[in-house]
Design an enzyme around this catalytic site. Structure first.
Site, PDB file in Angstrom:
ATOM      1  N   ASN A   1      37.118  35.206  46.037  1.00  0.00           N
ATOM      2  CA  ASN A   1      35.799  35.232  45.407  1.00  0.00           C
ATOM      3  C   ASN A   1      35.967  34.786  43.956  1.00  0.00           C
ATOM      4  OD1 ASN A   1      33.360  35.913  44.249  1.00  0.00           O
ATOM      5  ND2 ASN A   1      33.592  38.125  44.533  1.00  0.00           N
TER       6      ASN A   1
ATOM      7  N   LYS B   1      33.679  34.336  41.763  1.00  0.00           N
ATOM      8  CA  LYS B   1      32.670  34.935  40.866  1.00  0.00           C
ATOM      9  C   LYS B   1      32.077  33.862  39.941  1.00  0.00           C
ATOM     10  CE  LYS B   1      34.981  39.320  41.452  1.00  0.00           C
ATOM     11  NZ  LYS B   1      35.304  40.650  40.929  1.00  0.00           N
TER      12      LYS B   1
ATOM     13  N   HIS C   1      28.012  42.491  47.363  1.00  0.00           N
ATOM     14  CA  HIS C   1      29.167  42.746  46.485  1.00  0.00           C
ATOM     15  C   HIS C   1      28.808  43.835  45.474  1.00  0.00           C
ATOM     16  CE1 HIS C   1      32.226  42.177  43.419  1.00  0.00           C
ATOM     17  NE2 HIS C   1      32.965  41.641  44.375  1.00  0.00           N
TER      18      HIS C   1
ATOM     19  N   GLU D   1      29.272  44.088  42.418  1.00  0.00           N
ATOM     20  CA  GLU D   1      28.687  43.609  41.152  1.00  0.00           C
ATOM     21  C   GLU D   1      27.197  43.320  41.324  1.00  0.00           C
ATOM     22  OE1 GLU D   1      31.621  40.576  40.436  1.00  0.00           O
ATOM     23  OE2 GLU D   1      33.095  42.156  40.053  1.00  0.00           O
TER      24      GLU D   1
ATOM     25  N   GLU E   1      35.646  47.530  49.370  1.00  0.00           N
ATOM     26  CA  GLU E   1      36.065  47.299  47.997  1.00  0.00           C
ATOM     27  C   GLU E   1      35.680  48.500  47.144  1.00  0.00           C
ATOM     28  OE1 GLU E   1      36.444  42.832  47.192  1.00  0.00           O
ATOM     29  OE2 GLU E   1      34.345  43.330  46.876  1.00  0.00           O
TER      30      GLU E   1
ATOM     31  N   GLY F   1      38.909  44.610  39.689  1.00  0.00           N
ATOM     32  CA  GLY F   1      39.158  44.069  38.361  1.00  0.00           C
ATOM     33  C   GLY F   1      39.811  45.058  37.415  1.00  0.00           C
TER      34      GLY F   1
ATOM     35  N   SER G   1      41.709  44.398  43.160  1.00  0.00           N
ATOM     36  CA  SER G   1      43.017  44.171  42.523  1.00  0.00           C
ATOM     37  C   SER G   1      44.118  43.808  43.516  1.00  0.00           C
ATOM     38  CB  SER G   1      43.418  45.387  41.676  1.00  0.00           C
ATOM     39  OG  SER G   1      42.462  45.603  40.640  1.00  0.00           O
TER      40      SER G   1
HETATM   41  P1  PGA Z   1      39.496  41.719  41.973  1.00  0.00           P
HETATM   42  O1  PGA Z   1      38.033  41.532  42.590  1.00  0.00           O
HETATM   43  O2  PGA Z   1      40.468  41.190  43.002  1.00  0.00           O
HETATM   44  O3  PGA Z   1      39.490  40.898  40.723  1.00  0.00           O
HETATM   45  O4  PGA Z   1      39.692  43.174  41.739  1.00  0.00           O
HETATM   46  C1  PGA Z   1      37.769  41.774  43.946  1.00  0.00           C
HETATM   47  C2  PGA Z   1      36.326  41.471  44.249  1.00  0.00           C
HETATM   48  O5  PGA Z   1      35.457  41.720  43.408  1.00  0.00           O
HETATM   49  O6  PGA Z   1      36.006  40.975  45.349  1.00  0.00           O
END
Ligand code: PGA
Length: 252
Positions: free
Chosen positions: A9, A11, A96, A98, A168, A174, A214
């Site tokens: 992803n 983003k 997601h 976010e 997740e 992140g 992560s």
């Molecule tokens: P990350 O993000 O691997 O940077 O923790 C995962 C995601 O948001 O799908």
């Protein structure tokens, strides 16, 4: 046997030129990875260019989101699932964390997006996961159950074949704090039980449940040893072609 899925992803990173460069770099690095399905989710503006460059490869392309509306209309700023399909997407990420946290998306919206995506021939990566406060309050399972049941409301058994769930935990995205393989396994098995209750054990058994949060080249192999971990949704570590290829080739 469930075929693992490794999804990246991107983003809100990468202009078109950089997206294309990353896709071109990635293609040969994962060309022999037959053990898993590979999907990358560039920003909307790069989708067409990336999909064109990956045509005929083993790397699929996903939208990071789609509209709740499945028909064309006066919906300024929205991107329809058929528009994603039109530029070469095979998948779309829905719900997601976010989107849920910063854009107030509900399970009902994730459900409408899922239905719109299925109607337009896309596979869906439905994201679920609890916050740290919810985990500490011992509500992780009830939150995830609500997100799975809410996101999949109204889906038939046939529809389920085109659903991938991404677990997740919000506290792991992140932050560098990956869930342990045991924590992931526990929640993945729970998600499968929720699916088995709603559908059947057989159908639940066929659904891929990815872990996200992560994921890096040095922790993917440990996660993949777990029975119910069927791949990963990778954010930060998917931005670099070589790093992402190392994750894809976790078994090499
Ligand atoms: P990350 O993000 O691997 O940077 O923790 C995962 C995601 O948001 O799908």
């Amino acid at each position: 046997m469930r075929k693992p899925v490794i999804a990246g992803n991107w983003k809100m990173y990468k202009l078109v030129a950089e997206s294309v460069a990353t896709a071109i770099a990635l293609r040969p690095l994962v060309a022999n990875a037959n053990h898993c399905e590979i999907v990358i989710a560039p920003p909307f503006t790069s989708l067409k260019a990336v999909a064109d460059r990956l045509e005929g490869s083993n790397v699929g392309v996903a939208g990071q989101d789609c509209s709740t509306e499945s028909k064309h209309g006066a919906h300024t700023g929205e991107v329809g699932a058929d528009m994603l399909k039109d530029v070469g997407c095979s998948h779309v990420i829905v719900g997601h964390s976010e989107r849920r946290q910063y854009y107030f998306e509900s399970d009902a919206m994730a459900n409408q997006k899922t239905l719109a995506a299925l109607e337009n021939g896309l596979s869906v990566i439905l994201c679920v996961g609890e916050t740290l406060a919810q985990r500490e309050g011992r509500n992780a399972e009830s939150v995830v159950r609500g997100q799975v049941e809410g996101g999949l409301r109204g889906l038939t058994s046939t529809d389920l074949a085109r659903i991938i769930i991404a677990y997740e935990p919000v506290w792991a995205i992140g932050t560098g704090h990956t869930a342990s393989p045991e924590q992931a396994q526990e929640m993945h098995a729970f998600i499968r039980r929720v699916l088995a209750e709603r559908y059947s054990a057989e159908l639940a058994d066929a659904v891929r449940v990815l872990y996200g949060g992560s994921v890096k080249p040095d922790n993917i192999a440990g996660l993949m040893t777990k029975e119910d971990v069927d791949g990963a949704l990778v954010g930060g570590a998917s931005l670099d072609a070589e790093t992402f290829a190392q994750i894809v080739n976790y078994n090499a």
